[in-house]
Design a protein around this motif. Structure first.
Motif, PDB file in Angstrom:
ATOM      1  N   THR A  85       0.825  -1.209   0.000  1.00  0.00           N
ATOM      2  CA  THR A  85       0.000   0.000   0.000  1.00  0.00           C
ATOM      3  C   THR A  85       0.858   1.258   0.000  1.00  0.00           C
ATOM      4  O   THR A  85       0.573   2.221  -0.714  1.00  0.00           O
ATOM      5  CB  THR A  85      -0.926   0.000   1.227  1.00  0.00           C
ATOM      6  N   ALA A  91     -13.670  -1.757  -9.062  1.00  0.00           N
ATOM      7  CA  ALA A  91     -12.395  -2.271  -8.560  1.00  0.00           C
ATOM      8  C   ALA A  91     -12.491  -2.752  -7.115  1.00  0.00           C
ATOM      9  O   ALA A  91     -11.791  -3.687  -6.725  1.00  0.00           O
ATOM     10  CB  ALA A  91     -11.321  -1.186  -8.680  1.00  0.00           C
ATOM     11  N   GLN A 142     -13.853  -6.213  -7.344  1.00  0.00           N
ATOM     12  CA  GLN A 142     -12.864  -7.080  -7.982  1.00  0.00           C
ATOM     13  C   GLN A 142     -11.730  -7.424  -7.023  1.00  0.00           C
ATOM     14  O   GLN A 142     -11.177  -8.534  -7.062  1.00  0.00           O
ATOM     15  CB  GLN A 142     -12.301  -6.392  -9.216  1.00  0.00           C
ATOM     16  N   THR A 143     -11.381  -6.505  -6.133  1.00  0.00           N
ATOM     17  CA  THR A 143     -10.336  -6.772  -5.148  1.00  0.00           C
ATOM     18  C   THR A 143     -10.719  -7.932  -4.242  1.00  0.00           C
ATOM     19  O   THR A 143      -9.898  -8.819  -3.956  1.00  0.00           O
ATOM     20  CB  THR A 143     -10.078  -5.521  -4.292  1.00  0.00           C
ATOM     21  N   ALA A 157      -6.627  -1.689 -12.132  1.00  0.00           N
ATOM     22  CA  ALA A 157      -6.570  -0.880 -10.926  1.00  0.00           C
ATOM     23  C   ALA A 157      -6.203  -1.720  -9.706  1.00  0.00           C
ATOM     24  O   ALA A 157      -5.419  -1.297  -8.850  1.00  0.00           O
ATOM     25  CB  ALA A 157      -7.908  -0.172 -10.690  1.00  0.00           C
ATOM     26  N   VAL A 158      -6.765  -2.929  -9.632  1.00  0.00           N
ATOM     27  CA  VAL A 158      -6.455  -3.824  -8.507  1.00  0.00           C
ATOM     28  C   VAL A 158      -4.982  -4.204  -8.527  1.00  0.00           C
ATOM     29  O   VAL A 158      -4.310  -4.207  -7.488  1.00  0.00           O
ATOM     30  CB  VAL A 158      -7.346  -5.084  -8.568  1.00  0.00           C
ATOM     31  N   GLY A 194      -2.811  -1.433  -7.502  1.00  0.00           N
ATOM     32  CA  GLY A 194      -2.930  -1.207  -6.064  1.00  0.00           C
ATOM     33  C   GLY A 194      -2.171  -2.190  -5.217  1.00  0.00           C
ATOM     34  O   GLY A 194      -2.180  -2.079  -3.980  1.00  0.00           O
ATOM     35  N   THR A 246      -2.484  -5.661  -5.122  1.00  0.00           N
ATOM     36  CA  THR A 246      -3.109  -6.953  -4.820  1.00  0.00           C
ATOM     37  C   THR A 246      -2.593  -7.986  -5.812  1.00  0.00           C
ATOM     38  O   THR A 246      -2.657  -7.774  -7.021  1.00  0.00           O
ATOM     39  CB  THR A 246      -4.636  -6.862  -4.910  1.00  0.00           C
ATOM     40  N   GLY A 275      -2.826  -8.058  -0.343  1.00  0.00           N
ATOM     41  CA  GLY A 275      -3.278  -6.816  -0.952  1.00  0.00           C
ATOM     42  C   GLY A 275      -4.438  -6.249  -0.158  1.00  0.00           C
ATOM     43  O   GLY A 275      -4.623  -6.565   1.011  1.00  0.00           O
ATOM     44  N   VAL A 310      -8.116  -3.219  -0.324  1.00  0.00           N
ATOM     45  CA  VAL A 310      -8.900  -2.183  -0.999  1.00  0.00           C
ATOM     46  C   VAL A 310      -8.209  -0.827  -0.922  1.00  0.00           C
ATOM     47  O   VAL A 310      -8.327  -0.011  -1.841  1.00  0.00           O
ATOM     48  CB  VAL A 310     -10.311  -2.118  -0.381  1.00  0.00           C
ATOM     49  N   THR A 369      -6.022  -0.516  -3.757  1.00  0.00           N
ATOM     50  CA  THR A 369      -6.819  -0.449  -4.988  1.00  0.00           C
ATOM     51  C   THR A 369      -7.301   0.961  -5.273  1.00  0.00           C
ATOM     52  O   THR A 369      -7.310   1.405  -6.428  1.00  0.00           O
ATOM     53  CB  THR A 369      -8.022  -1.408  -4.881  1.00  0.00           C
ATOM     54  N   GLY A 396      -4.656   2.768  -6.876  1.00  0.00           N
ATOM     55  CA  GLY A 396      -4.566   2.349  -8.269  1.00  0.00           C
ATOM     56  C   GLY A 396      -5.632   2.983  -9.136  1.00  0.00           C
ATOM     57  O   GLY A 396      -5.377   3.355 -10.287  1.00  0.00           O
TER      58      GLY A 396
END
Length: 357
Positions: free
Chosen positions: A18, A63, A66-67, A260-261, A264, A266, A273, A275, A278, A281
């Motif tokens: 992160t 995203a 999706q994460t 994006a994930v 970020g 993940t 990983g 959120v 993300t 990202g």
């Protein structure tokens, strides 16, 4: 090594992936602002800032869900199709009537949840690869939309369209909702048993099972939540368009969400990983889009640049992960290898059976 250096490295390691991604976001914003200024522009005008936040809200909804799925070592390629279906369901249910807003929202999110449940059950019970499962679900939704909706469908009441256009200062309401949803997802992952189980299943499903975790429950939950957040993205699109749009699935939202994930921090193999990374990202991609629009960059060049950045990010994360794993396996303390044991010298010959003669 000084104590200050050790403290900084310890803090950096606790931040995981992160910290670096937020640092990358700050550096990207600074470099972009300088570059745009050399071209005679200003990146942080009100219009550009609003555009950046507006872009981030739609991608952020997709995203976030999706994460959760990727953390469980799964994937969802149907989110763009679910978002398109949600716009149609919401618009046709509301039919321009403000009194039917709650009904339209409930219908869109409820149907999205059922699609996510179907995805999760096929993946966990039938053991079908998530790539194939969600791609097939997306094609089913696409066929339904193409067959029954050739153009705009339904109507969104003006009261609900404020969700897509109202802002507080430079912050759109949709971005505030997205950030609130991201904060709820962070708390869910780090404060609930199901959230911990998602990390466990993504890290090693067999170890999680031997530890008493029912691996199917976190994965199904992640797919349901992923589809629900895609439904929220569909509601945002419907609010912006003022009607249902069955063709928005062609914009490649699912691939942008995965990008994006990955940006970020993940890992696509799951288990690591979150959120918070993300969201950084998401803002990185939104910043790139805003800068490209300000500079009038060709859309094809924009796609090439985004692809290069995603590949570079994955390469950096993978290299860092493999190097840390090698150090942990060979030398658990992280220091130098232990010295070889001293040679004890020649061993005495064993006596023959029965003793000396």
């Amino acid at each position: 090594m000084t104590r200050a250096t050790t403290s900084v490295r310890g803090l950096w390691s606790r931040l995981g992936t992160t910290g670096p991604v937020y640092l990358a976001l700050v550096l990207l914003l600074a470099a972009s602002a300088v570059y745009v200024a050399t071209r005679g522009g200003n990146l942080f005008t009100t219009a550009n800032t609003v555009d950046l936040f507006t872009r981030s809200s739609l991608l952020g909804f997709l995203a976030i869900g999706q994460t959760l799925v990727i953390l469980c070592r799964s994937l969802d390629l149907s989110v763009g199709y679910v978002a398109a279906l949600s716009t149609v369901v919401a618009a046709t249910t509301m039919a321009g009537d403000p009194s039917r807003i709650l009904l339209g929202v409930g219908a869109a999110l409820g149907l999205a949840a059922l699609i996510g449940l179907a995805n999760g059950l096929v993946v966990t019970r039938l053991r079908v690869n998530p790539f194939i499962t969600t791609l097939g679900m997306g094609l089913i939704i696409k066929g339904y939309l193409d067959t029954n909706f050739q153009g705009p469908a339904g109507a969104i009441p003006a009261a609900f369209q404020t969700f897509g256009y109202t802002r507080i200062g430079v912050l759109p309401v949709s971005t505030l909702v997205m950030l609130g949803l991201a904060a709820a997802a962070v708390l869910f992952l780090h404060r609930t048993r199901t959230g911990y189980h998602m990390y466990a299943v993504g890290g090693d499903a067999e170890v999680a099972r031997l530890s008493g975790v029912r691996a199917g429950i976190p994965t199904v939950t992640a797919h349901v939540l992923c589809s629900v957040t895609a439904g929220v993205a569909g509601l945002l699109l419907a609010a912006r368009f003022g009607t249902g749009s069955a063709t928005v699935y062609g914009n490649g939202y699912e691939l942008e969400a995965i990008a994006a994930v990955v940006l970020g921090g993940t890992y696509l193999l799951g288990g690591r990983g979150g959120v918070a990374g993300t969201i950084a990202g998401v803002f990185i991609l939104a910043t790139l889009d805003t800068v490209f629009n300000v500079l009038g960059v060709d859309p094809f060049v924009k796609d090439v640049m985004r692809g290069v950045i995603v590949i570079a990010a994955v390469a950096v994360y993978a290299r860092g992960r493999h190097s840390r794993a090698a150090v942990r396996v060979r030398f658990p303390s992280g220091g130098a290898p232990p010295p070889p044991a001293p040679d004890p010298g020649p061993r005495p010959e064993p006596e023959p059976l029965g003793g000396r003669r």
